[in-house]
Design a protein around this motif. Structure first.
Motif, mmCIF file in Angstrom:
data_model
loop_
_atom_site.group_PDB
_atom_site.id
_atom_site.type_symbol
_atom_site.label_atom_id
_atom_site.label_comp_id
_atom_site.label_asym_id
_atom_site.label_seq_id
_atom_site.Cartn_x
_atom_site.Cartn_y
_atom_site.Cartn_z
ATOM 1 N N ARG A 60 -20.996 74.421 -55.396
ATOM 2 C CA ARG A 60 -21.804 75.607 -55.708
ATOM 3 C C ARG A 60 -22.589 75.987 -54.465
ATOM 4 N N THR A 61 -23.113 77.231 -54.468
ATOM 5 C CA THR A 61 -23.884 77.715 -53.318
ATOM 6 C C THR A 61 -25.352 77.340 -53.469
ATOM 7 N N LEU A 63 -29.247 77.367 -50.876
ATOM 8 C CA LEU A 63 -29.830 77.936 -49.654
ATOM 9 C C LEU A 63 -30.459 76.834 -48.803
ATOM 10 N N VAL A 74 -33.413 73.029 -52.081
ATOM 11 C CA VAL A 74 -34.211 72.680 -53.273
ATOM 12 C C VAL A 74 -33.426 73.030 -54.528
ATOM 13 N N THR A 75 -33.714 72.253 -55.574
ATOM 14 C CA THR A 75 -32.975 72.464 -56.818
ATOM 15 C C THR A 75 -33.650 71.716 -57.961
ATOM 16 N N SER A 79 -30.093 68.998 -62.809
ATOM 17 C CA SER A 79 -28.927 69.890 -62.872
ATOM 18 C C SER A 79 -27.658 69.061 -62.664
ATOM 19 N N ARG A 80 -26.541 69.719 -62.799
ATOM 20 C CA ARG A 80 -25.266 69.021 -62.606
ATOM 21 C C ARG A 80 -25.199 68.411 -61.203
ATOM 22 N N LYS A 81 -25.604 69.216 -60.206
ATOM 23 C CA LYS A 81 -25.537 68.711 -58.830
ATOM 24 C C LYS A 81 -26.538 67.589 -58.598
ATOM 25 N N GLN A 138 -31.819 73.726 -65.772
ATOM 26 C CA GLN A 138 -30.629 74.200 -65.066
ATOM 27 C C GLN A 138 -29.366 73.428 -65.470
ATOM 28 N N SER A 139 -28.311 74.168 -65.661
ATOM 29 C CA SER A 139 -26.965 73.676 -65.973
ATOM 30 C C SER A 139 -26.778 73.261 -67.436
HETATM 31 C C1 FMN Z 1 -26.592 82.934 -52.722
HETATM 32 C C2 FMN Z 1 -26.930 81.854 -53.716
HETATM 33 C C3 FMN Z 1 -27.949 80.979 -53.452
HETATM 34 C C4 FMN Z 1 -28.274 79.972 -54.349
HETATM 35 N N1 FMN Z 1 -29.261 79.084 -54.020
HETATM 36 C C5 FMN Z 1 -29.532 78.052 -54.853
HETATM 37 C C6 FMN Z 1 -30.475 77.052 -54.460
HETATM 38 O O1 FMN Z 1 -31.026 77.054 -53.345
HETATM 39 N N2 FMN Z 1 -30.745 76.066 -55.349
HETATM 40 C C7 FMN Z 1 -30.128 75.999 -56.583
HETATM 41 O O2 FMN Z 1 -30.427 75.083 -57.340
HETATM 42 N N3 FMN Z 1 -29.211 76.913 -56.948
HETATM 43 C C8 FMN Z 1 -28.897 77.937 -56.114
HETATM 44 N N4 FMN Z 1 -27.943 78.860 -56.468
HETATM 45 C C9 FMN Z 1 -27.260 78.709 -57.774
HETATM 46 C C10 FMN Z 1 -26.171 77.616 -57.646
HETATM 47 O O3 FMN Z 1 -25.052 78.134 -56.957
HETATM 48 C C11 FMN Z 1 -25.737 77.042 -59.007
HETATM 49 O O4 FMN Z 1 -25.270 78.055 -59.837
HETATM 50 C C12 FMN Z 1 -26.864 76.297 -59.708
HETATM 51 O O5 FMN Z 1 -27.666 75.559 -58.802
HETATM 52 C C13 FMN Z 1 -26.317 75.327 -60.750
HETATM 53 O O6 FMN Z 1 -25.435 74.433 -60.126
HETATM 54 P P1 FMN Z 1 -24.996 73.051 -60.804
HETATM 55 O O7 FMN Z 1 -24.774 73.318 -62.272
HETATM 56 O O8 FMN Z 1 -23.738 72.649 -60.090
HETATM 57 O O9 FMN Z 1 -26.116 72.067 -60.571
HETATM 58 C C14 FMN Z 1 -27.574 79.859 -55.579
HETATM 59 C C15 FMN Z 1 -26.521 80.734 -55.829
HETATM 60 C C16 FMN Z 1 -26.195 81.709 -54.907
HETATM 61 C C17 FMN Z 1 -25.020 82.613 -55.198
#
Ligand code: FMN
Length: 211
Positions: A60-61, A63, A74-75, A79-81, A138-139
């Protein structure tokens, strides 16, 4: 024209060992700056790959928020990740800046940053994002968008306008410390340049790879 049938030329700009800093993280920093200068939207975005306990690779993306001895993002730790990283610290990161024909591929280990570092970054976020960190598990599934909005609205009201929003314990940063970083620069005729750095003691072993 069918975008799947297009054959783009990736340009003539050279890229060799003289263009990289001895510390590859400095070259990465420069490439993020170059991507920004080229007008690329979210030049600090990268695709994070993780491996979960069932050995399923997911991506996944996220920043890039800080670049020091590693790459900090940060996250939500639940979450899944987050769960994947806490079970297996091996991760990959891919920066793709296609309009300037550049890519960086990273492999390394991700670990949580200190709570103090997460606190400091959380405090700098807009209030709306701070409340969202509390509002989103999240997730995990949610019944509807309305349900999510209602929960967010309740929390906004509960936090009010004045008191600082505390960082939720399940939210924070990870730092990826790379052991491999590859810089890819597109060239004409698919004869691209690839320069890989692999951790070697305190330094890096530098190798040019075939395209
Ligand atoms: C441009 C962009 C930036 C993102 N930045 C973040 C980020 O910094 N942290 C984050 O948790 N998710 C970010 N996301 C959302 C993740 O891609 C993802 O959907 C979310 O973290 C859940 O992922 P997971 O279920 O694999 O944990 C971003 C998505 C996009 C498209």
């Amino acid at each position: 024209m069918d975008p799947l049938a297009r054959h783009s030329d990736y340009g003539h700009e050279e890229f060799d060992e003289s263009h990289v800093h001895e510390d590859p993280l400095e070259t990465l920093r420069q490439w993020v700056i170059d991507a920004d200068a080229a007008g690329i939207y979210e030049p600090n975005a990268f695709v994070l790959g993780t491996i979960d306990p069932t050995v399923t690779p997911t991506a996944r993306t996220v920043l890039l928020k800080q670049l020091d001895s590693g790459l900090v993002f940060v996250t939500n730790y639940l979450s899944r990740k987050g769960r994947a990283i806490d079970a297996n610290s091996r991760v990959s990161a891919v920066f793709g800046w296609y309009s300037i024909h550049r890519q960086v591929l990273i492999e390394g280990n991700a670990t949580r940053v200190t709570p103090a570092e997460s606190d400091e970054y959380f405090a700098s976020r807009p209030r709306g994002s701070q409340v969202a960190a509390w509002a989103s598990d999240q997730s995990t599934p949610v019944e509807s968008r309305n349900r999510l909005d209602a929960h967010y609205g309740d929390l906004l009201a509960r936090f009010g306008d004045d008191s600082p929003v505390e960082r939720p314990p399940h939210w924070g940063g990870y730092r990826i410390v790379p052991d491999r970083i590859e810089f890819w620069k597109g060239r004409s005729n698919r004869m691209h340049d690839r320069i890989a750095f692999e951790r070697d003691g305190d330094g890096w072993r530098v190798t040019r790879l075939q395209p």
